[in-house]
Design an enzyme around this catalytic site. Structure first.
Site, PDB file in Angstrom:
ATOM      1  N   HIS A   1       0.875  -1.176   0.000  1.00  0.00           N
ATOM      2  CA  HIS A   1       0.000   0.000   0.000  1.00  0.00           C
ATOM      3  C   HIS A   1       0.916   1.232   0.000  1.00  0.00           C
ATOM      4  O   HIS A   1       2.019   1.184   0.544  1.00  0.00           O
ATOM      5  CB  HIS A   1      -0.826  -0.052   1.292  1.00  0.00           C
ATOM      6  CG  HIS A   1      -1.936   0.950   1.390  1.00  0.00           C
ATOM      7  ND1 HIS A   1      -1.718   2.270   1.694  1.00  0.00           N
ATOM      8  CD2 HIS A   1      -3.276   0.813   1.241  1.00  0.00           C
ATOM      9  CE1 HIS A   1      -2.886   2.903   1.738  1.00  0.00           C
ATOM     10  NE2 HIS A   1      -3.851   2.041   1.458  1.00  0.00           N
TER      11      HIS A   1
ATOM     12  N   ASP B   1       3.102  -4.745   7.958  1.00  0.00           N
ATOM     13  CA  ASP B   1       1.838  -4.018   7.857  1.00  0.00           C
ATOM     14  C   ASP B   1       0.718  -5.052   7.983  1.00  0.00           C
ATOM     15  O   ASP B   1       0.480  -5.840   7.069  1.00  0.00           O
ATOM     16  CB  ASP B   1       1.803  -3.295   6.505  1.00  0.00           C
ATOM     17  CG  ASP B   1       0.426  -2.710   6.180  1.00  0.00           C
ATOM     18  OD1 ASP B   1      -0.517  -2.910   6.975  1.00  0.00           O
ATOM     19  OD2 ASP B   1       0.301  -2.077   5.121  1.00  0.00           O
TER      20      ASP B   1
ATOM     21  N   GLN C   1      -4.485  -5.559   6.809  1.00  0.00           N
ATOM     22  CA  GLN C   1      -5.417  -6.478   6.159  1.00  0.00           C
ATOM     23  C   GLN C   1      -5.340  -7.887   6.745  1.00  0.00           C
ATOM     24  O   GLN C   1      -6.098  -8.771   6.338  1.00  0.00           O
ATOM     25  CB  GLN C   1      -5.126  -6.552   4.651  1.00  0.00           C
ATOM     26  CG  GLN C   1      -5.232  -5.233   3.929  1.00  0.00           C
ATOM     27  CD  GLN C   1      -6.658  -4.701   3.881  1.00  0.00           C
ATOM     28  OE1 GLN C   1      -7.625  -5.442   4.054  1.00  0.00           O
ATOM     29  NE2 GLN C   1      -6.797  -3.406   3.654  1.00  0.00           N
TER      30      GLN C   1
ATOM     31  N   LYS D   1     -10.428  -1.310  10.453  1.00  0.00           N
ATOM     32  CA  LYS D   1     -10.527  -2.458   9.554  1.00  0.00           C
ATOM     33  C   LYS D   1     -10.828  -3.742  10.323  1.00  0.00           C
ATOM     34  O   LYS D   1     -11.045  -4.797   9.742  1.00  0.00           O
ATOM     35  CB  LYS D   1      -9.227  -2.614   8.749  1.00  0.00           C
ATOM     36  CG  LYS D   1      -9.018  -1.495   7.724  1.00  0.00           C
ATOM     37  CD  LYS D   1      -7.934  -1.862   6.755  1.00  0.00           C
ATOM     38  CE  LYS D   1      -7.288  -0.687   6.070  1.00  0.00           C
ATOM     39  NZ  LYS D   1      -8.141   0.089   5.190  1.00  0.00           N
TER      40      LYS D   1
ATOM     41  N   CYS E   1      -4.697   2.418  -3.743  1.00  0.00           N
ATOM     42  CA  CYS E   1      -3.475   2.952  -3.121  1.00  0.00           C
ATOM     43  C   CYS E   1      -2.304   2.000  -3.306  1.00  0.00           C
ATOM     44  O   CYS E   1      -1.496   1.821  -2.390  1.00  0.00           O
ATOM     45  CB  CYS E   1      -3.687   3.278  -1.648  1.00  0.00           C
ATOM     46  SG  CYS E   1      -4.954   4.509  -1.378  1.00  0.00           S
TER      47      CYS E   1
END
Lengths: 151, 421
Positions: free
Chosen positions: B138, B215, B218, B241, B379
């Site tokens: 991202h 990261d 997700q 999220k 993104c």
């Protein structure tokens, strides 16, 4: 499907399938590149003026049906017009797609075929798609060389 | 779906599947209509919807507890501080971190990456050093490193991906060298759904003395994460999220790193004492938490984690995986549709393109059918460039989605085809 056919009119779908004036204009005296970050539309507008009259105009790029058809119909609508008329037409087109056009106002310039984009006014997030190529054209006329963004 | 972490069975009845009908009643927004059609919300990778329990936690906090935290002597301030700090412990448990002080509250995953880049990154990176990211990052895990590399005269290097959407580990191995200082990769791709073999990647980076930031934005909604097992140096995710509020995010960092890192933003809370001659800084995590934080958001994040763990992440994963398989098979039958991202290890994210129809046009037509998907570059422009696509359409699933909603998506795509035939 009533809503949909107001947005995706047959003329728009046709211009999306077979965009007119879709070419690089080798001897353009004005050109500019536009970018719509929302959907990744990219368009380059090429322009050749004779005095203050649009002699030749073309575009290249990729994007959604609304942006491609808008670019195609724009190029068809502007050949032979003066720069002042082009600016006035953009003004009216912008009013049309944002739902701010006074239906009683019949002043020139006439929008002609551009009225097929009236349905866009019901989809505010798609206004950028319809106006990207116009913003890019304006930048080309002003001879600004930077990439235009609708953001 | 294979996970990089071992499943820990929190829930006593793993064999019993989730009951989406019952679960959906917890999410008030799912019963609303859009354009006169039932909402099929398939944009969970952008943000998830919130259960009543989370909405109530925000409301309860402002109705009963609201006060500023850490310094007050009055009861409300003490209770607000306790509630906020209890969330820190809640997150520690969720990530299986060693101690609560390793959990730093931030606004978002983006802020977490920037924090690490501007503190740890800025202190260890020198001219000629290297930072490795991957092609599928991202923008928020690219740009902070790019800015830092420019500032330091360091080099940003990129792990390539395969056509199916997997990181090429052989190429990653070749990129690692003694100048590698930081590796920053995503646990799960927001575009492709690929679950990356991050545990192995951490081990490989550590073999070259590099720090690793993962990261997890997700990943955490879909699979169990154990930061001790992953052995990553930093892990970050966003509250919104994972069924919590916006404006609250988490940075996990190993204690010894947090201790030696310089502070991030100057202000209140991050200091021990201030004079014009010399300011001494607070201990981690407070050293990184200048300014009054999103207290209600933090408190409600704990409610979201409670909700998720009560369902059982293993059951959530099993249900979502089944739904992913169904959606993959249904979408594969749509003529002219091409799935982007077909790695064998995937979370419930489906990116796709249709011949001759731009994703943005799909998005508008699906919206009129009540189906909410994301269209665009997500993104992740470098990844889009790799696939030669300006954009994709993306359906991203959550445990409250149903087969009926996948069917609605497919019916919507048939409408798209009718318009564009």
């Amino acid at each position: 499907m009533a809503d949909l056919s107001a947005l995706y009119q047959e003329v728009i779908l046709d211009h999306n399938r077979r965009p007119r004036n879709f070419a690089v204009l080798e001897d353009a005296d004005h050109q500019s590149e536009g970018f719509n970050a929302l959907c990744g539309d990219r368009v380059t507008v090429y322009l050749k003026l004779k005095g203050s009259v649009v002699d030749e105009i073309s575009f290249q790029g990729s994007g959604c049906a609304i942006s491609m058809a808008s670019a195609s119909i724009m190029t068809e609508s502007l050949k032979g017009r003066t720069v002042e008329e082009v600016k006035a037409l953009f003004e009216r087109f912008h009013q049309l797609v944002t739902g701010n056009l006074d239906s009683e106002d019949h002043s020139e310039p006439d929008l002609g075929k551009l009225v097929v984009f009236e349905g866009v006014s019901r989809y505010p997030v798609r206004v950028k798609c319809a106006t990207l190529t116009w913003h890019t054209l304006r930048a080309a006329l002003e001879k600004r060389n930077e990439v235009v963004s609708t953001e | 779906m294979s996970f990089s972490t071992t499943a820990r069975n929190h829930h006593p009845c793993v064999s019993e599947g989730l009951n989406p009908g019952r679960i959906r009643r917890d999410f008030p927004i799912l019963s609303r209509k859009v354009h006169g059609k039932p909402l099929a919300y398939l944009d969970n990778a952008a943000t998830s919807q919130k259960p009543q329990q989370v909405i109530d936690a925000v409301s309860r906090y402002y109705s009963r507890t609201n006060a500023n935290i850490q310094r007050g002597v009055h009861l409300l301030s003490v209770q607000a501080t306790d509630a906020y700090e209890a969330t820190r412990e809640r997150v520690r448990k969720f990530l299986n971190a060693t101690r609560a002080e390793e959990i730093v509250f931030v606004r978002s995953t983006t802020e977490a990456v920037n924090l690490v880049a501007q503190t740890a990154g800025r202190s260890i990176l020198g001219p000629g050093d290297e930072v490795i990211v991957s092609r599928m990052e991202h923008h928020s895990n690219i740009v902070p490193w790019q800015m830092l590399c420019q500032e330091k005269g360091a080099r940003l290097r990129v792990i390539p991906v395969s056509g199916r959407g997997e990181l090429l580990l052989d190429e990653y191995e070749k990129l690692l060298n003694p100048r590698t200082r930081i590796v920053a990769v995503t646990h799960v791709s927001n575009v492709l759904g690929t679950v990356n073999p991050v545990r192995k990647m951490v081990e490989m980076a550590h073999g070259h003395g590099a720090l690793v930031l993962l990261d997890g934005a997700q990943a955490v909604p879909h699979l169990e994460v154990d930061v001790q097992e992953l052995d990553c140096d930093f892990y970050c995710f966003s509250g919104h999220k994972i069924y919590g509020p916006t404006g609250i995010g988490i940075l996990y960092g190993k204690w010894n790193h947090l201790e030696s890192m310089p502070p991030y933003q100057g202000g209140g809370e991050m200091i021990r004492s201030v004079s014009f001659e010399k300011t001494t800084y607070n201990e981690p995590p407070h050293k990184f938490e200048g300014g009054t934080p999103n207290i209600a958001g933090g408190v409600a994040l704990a409610a979201a984690l409670d909700y998720l763990e009560n369902l059982g992440l293993d059951r959530v994963a099993a249900y979502e995986n089944e739904l992913l398989e169904y959606a993959t098979s249904r979408l594969s039958q749509v003529s002219g549709l091409r799935l982007i991202g077909t790695a064998p290890s995937k979370a419930a994210v489906l990116s796709f393109v249709l011949d001759e129809v731009h994703p943005h046009d799909m998005g508008t037509i699906l919206d009129l059918e009540g189906v909410a998907i994301r269209t665009g570059h997500h993104c992740a422009q470098p990844l889009m460039d790799y696939y030669g696509l300006p954009a994709t359409a993306r359906a991203s699933l959550a445990f409250y989605n149903t087969r009926e909603e996948i069917d609605a998506l497919c019916r919507g795509l048939e409408k798209v085809m009718e318009v564009f035939e």
